[in-house]
Write an enzyme that holds these catalytic residues in place. Structure first.
Site, PDB file in Angstrom:
ATOM      1  N   ALA A  22      40.929  48.474  33.540  1.00  0.00           N
ATOM      2  CA  ALA A  22      40.783  48.486  32.084  1.00  0.00           C
ATOM      3  C   ALA A  22      41.282  47.208  31.423  1.00  0.00           C
ATOM      4  O   ALA A  22      40.766  46.804  30.377  1.00  0.00           O
ATOM      5  CB  ALA A  22      41.519  49.696  31.505  1.00  0.00           C
ATOM      6  N   HIS A 121      33.854  54.401  38.611  1.00  0.00           N
ATOM      7  CA  HIS A 121      34.018  55.540  37.694  1.00  0.00           C
ATOM      8  C   HIS A 121      32.794  55.768  36.816  1.00  0.00           C
ATOM      9  O   HIS A 121      32.854  56.508  35.839  1.00  0.00           O
ATOM     10  CB  HIS A 121      35.269  55.344  36.838  1.00  0.00           C
ATOM     11  CG  HIS A 121      36.535  55.367  37.633  1.00  0.00           C
ATOM     12  ND1 HIS A 121      37.719  54.804  37.191  1.00  0.00           N
ATOM     13  CD2 HIS A 121      36.800  55.888  38.862  1.00  0.00           C
ATOM     14  CE1 HIS A 121      38.642  54.980  38.107  1.00  0.00           C
ATOM     15  NE2 HIS A 121      38.115  55.623  39.129  1.00  0.00           N
ATOM     16  N   SER A 193      46.511  48.670  36.653  1.00  0.00           N
ATOM     17  CA  SER A 193      47.880  49.091  36.979  1.00  0.00           C
ATOM     18  C   SER A 193      48.012  49.496  38.435  1.00  0.00           C
ATOM     19  O   SER A 193      49.117  49.660  38.942  1.00  0.00           O
ATOM     20  CB  SER A 193      48.293  50.266  36.084  1.00  0.00           C
ATOM     21  OG  SER A 193      47.447  51.392  36.324  1.00  0.00           O
ATOM     22  N   ASN A 215      47.946  40.380  36.507  1.00  0.00           N
ATOM     23  CA  ASN A 215      48.188  41.519  35.609  1.00  0.00           C
ATOM     24  C   ASN A 215      49.410  41.212  34.754  1.00  0.00           C
ATOM     25  O   ASN A 215      50.387  40.644  35.246  1.00  0.00           O
ATOM     26  CB  ASN A 215      48.412  42.807  36.403  1.00  0.00           C
ATOM     27  CG  ASN A 215      48.114  44.045  35.579  1.00  0.00           C
ATOM     28  OD1 ASN A 215      47.011  44.209  35.063  1.00  0.00           O
ATOM     29  ND2 ASN A 215      49.089  44.925  35.447  1.00  0.00           N
ATOM     30  N   ILE A 233      44.243  37.822  31.900  1.00  0.00           N
ATOM     31  CA  ILE A 233      43.248  37.683  32.958  1.00  0.00           C
ATOM     32  C   ILE A 233      42.099  36.766  32.538  1.00  0.00           C
ATOM     33  O   ILE A 233      41.567  35.995  33.348  1.00  0.00           O
ATOM     34  CB  ILE A 233      42.724  39.060  33.419  1.00  0.00           C
ATOM     35  CG1 ILE A 233      41.821  38.890  34.647  1.00  0.00           C
ATOM     36  CG2 ILE A 233      42.002  39.786  32.289  1.00  0.00           C
ATOM     37  CD1 ILE A 233      41.497  40.178  35.339  1.00  0.00           C
TER      38      ILE A 233
END
Length: 241
Positions: A22, A121, A193, A215, A233
């Site tokens: 995300a 997903h 994460s 990250n 990023i």
């Protein structure tokens, strides 16, 4: 190794795989889930948590409430690719990036120009009738007058092709992702994460010595990284291209 050396390493590779989450899309103004400003931390007037709403059982039992949340919180039709998406597209055009493996459902990698994208997903851009399996695009979901979209052929409920809680991933797709990561020369992991399994466990498939982890916040895999960068990023990938 300094950044110039890291950039040179990327420039000379012809088998880079990117795995992201995300955080890749937050710079396109799409909120992530678990950060302080994420979806799961936002004020919620509903009696249900986002995790409950985004479950298969909730979708089946409370379809209107699901779509009320889904359309207002999960779809960002005006979002455009950011610097991270564009950098990855450039790497693919140059023949260096072999695959993008993403946990995101927004379709921004494809919008930026990437072709080999594995959406673990699912995607908001694919929707199917639960009875006859007819395909519907995102515009149909957003423009239909009823809150719950129904098939224009058999009048059954149309479900987004996104993986909800209590649903399994596409095992064939997961196997392909594992194979790409296992065979990669360089694995770049960014904007995730690395806490959601089985997707996060894909990092363990990489046995090489060029794991680049980008990250802003710590992850459970920081100690495994050969190159750990705690920064934007988009900024990092843009500088690597």
């Amino acid at each position: 190794m300094n950044f110039a050396e890291l950039k040179q390493m990327v420039a000379t590779s012809s088998n880079i795989v990117f795995f992201g989450g995300a955080g890749v899309s937050t710079e396109s103004n799409i909120p992530d889930f678990r950060s302080a400003a994420g979806l799961y931390q936002a004020k919620n007037e509903s009696a249900y948590t986002p995790e409950e709403v985004l479950s298969h059982s909730f979708f089946m039992k409370h379809t209107e409430d699901f779509y009320d949340f889904y359309k207002s919180k999960m779809i960002y039709k005006d979002a455009v690719p950011n610097q991270a998406h564009l950098a990855l597209s450039s790497l693919e055009r140059d023949g260096r990036l072999k695959a993008v493996i993403t946990q995101n459902i927004d379709g921004l990698h494809q919008m930026a120009g990437n072709r080999n994208v594995m959406e673990l997903h699912g995607s908001v851009h694919r929707n199917y009738c639960m009875k006859c399996n007819k395909f519907f695009d995102l515009s149909y979901i957003l423009n239909i007058k009823n809150l719950v979209p129904r098939c224009d052929v058999c009048d059954s409920v149309v479900k987004p092709d996104v993986v909800l809680y209590e649903e399994g991933l596409d095992m064939e797709l997961l196997f392909r992702a594992r194979e790409c990561i296992a065979n990669a020369d360089i694995l770049i992991v960014g904007g995730t994460s690395l806490t959601v399994n089985p997707a996060a466990g894909l990092v363990r498939e990489y046995a090489g010595g060029k794991l680049i982890l980008i990250n802003k916040m710590p992850t459970p895999f920081d100690a495994r990284a050969d190159f750990l960068i705690n920064d934007s990023i988009g900024k990092v990938l843009g500088a690597l291209v």
